[in-house]
Design an enzyme around this catalytic site. Structure first.
Site, short mmCIF file in Angstrom:
data_model
loop_
_atom_site.label_atom_id
_atom_site.label_comp_id
_atom_site.label_asym_id
_atom_site.label_seq_id
_atom_site.Cartn_x
_atom_site.Cartn_y
_atom_site.Cartn_z
CB ALA A 116 -0.91 0.01 1.23
CB CYS A 117 4.01 1.72 1.47
SG CYS A 117 5.22 2.93 1.94
N GLY A 118 3.74 3.88 -1.19
CA GLY A 118 4.59 4.42 -2.23
C GLY A 118 5.69 5.24 -1.61
#
Length: 279
Positions: A116-118
């Site tokens: 979910a992490c950019g």
């Protein structure tokens, strides 16, 4: 390549009908992928197995670590072994071409990177404002509103894993007429973008001028950042746009369209590229 989906036990309860159904269900696989460059680890991300070389190359490009696909001489899976003794193919080793070195180090993070992490956990926002080498603002592309409105449905027809699981994002790159040039799926929306950019970069040189990036999720900062670095002038999102995404799109000269669904479009920057529809 590892499995894209797997079967797990499931108990479904329908309270309105007082029904309990127990049967296996298909879910998307989520596994770590470590990317190494000349033996040094540059990132580990949770992803859906498949298109790993596209993901690795796309990440190196959109993070500004290499300038071209030609900067990477070879990529190969390291055959790491899982607890059951079978190969997992969860490490990609990239070797740079002779005379090439990374343009910038891997982004400093303060926590592990998830699907979910950019830009989660980055030490500072400045560290992720990777300067694009391309003048995206000068791109003269114009896209009809009807084309933008039709891209999410066109993308959906290529989301085979989503149809089976409902648990993955998709990203596609289309030309100005709405023809999809490539589509990739992944549990991480930023991974899907890296995959589709990496896949196209293996076929043609950046920038991806005159194209449109369409994503099945919201338009967040890292999605717009990756488009800017790849030279993509238009970004279309099915979901909302964040404040930083709007700010970066305006700064970079990207046309940002969000809430693109059911024949509606919300333009947040550079609306001049999208002619008003006929009355």
């Amino acid at each position: 390549m590892g499995r894209v989906t797997t079967r797990v036990p499931r108990t479904r309860m329908d309270l309105g009908r007082a029904v309990v159904d127990r049967r296996p269900d298909t879910v998307a696989v989520e596994e770590p992928l470590e990317v190494r460059v000349d033996g040094s680890s540059v990132t580990t991300t949770m992803r859906t197995p498949g298109d790993d070389f596209d993901l690795a190359l796309g990440h190196l490009l959109t993070e500004g670590m290499v300038a071209s696909a030609h900067d990477v001489a070879t990529m190969m899976h390291c055959t790491d072994v899982g607890p059951d003794g079978s190969p997992t193919f969860n490490v990609v080793e990239a070797a740079l071409s002779p005379g090439v070195s990374l343009l910038r180090p891997a982004r400093e993070r303060t926590e592990s990177m998830t699907s979910a992490c950019g830009v989660c956990g980055s030490a500072s926002l400045d560290a992720v404002r990777t300067a694009s080498r391309f003048d995206v603002a000068a791109d003269a592309v114009r896209v009809e509103a009807s084309v933008l409105a039709g891209l999410p449905d066109a993308l959906r027809t290529h989301q085979a894993t989503f149809e089976r699981t409902g648990g993955v994002h998709a990203a596609g790159v289309a030309d100005a007429d709405g023809t999809l040039l490539a589509v990739r799926e992944d549990v991480g929306r930023h991974n899907a973008v890296d995959k589709v950019i990496g896949g196209l970069a293996r076929e043609r040189e950046l920038p991806l001028s005159g194209t449109v990036l369409v994503v099945s999720a919201r338009a967040s900062f890292e999605i717009v950042q990756k488009a800017a670095v790849a030279g993509i002038p238009v970004v279309v999102a099915v979901g909302a746009a964040t404040s930083l995404a709007v700010e970066l799109a305006a700064d970079a000269g990207i046309t940002l369209a969000a809430f693109v669904r059911e024949g509606r479009i919300s333009l947040y920057s550079r609306p001049d590229r999208v002619p008003d529809p006929p009355a």
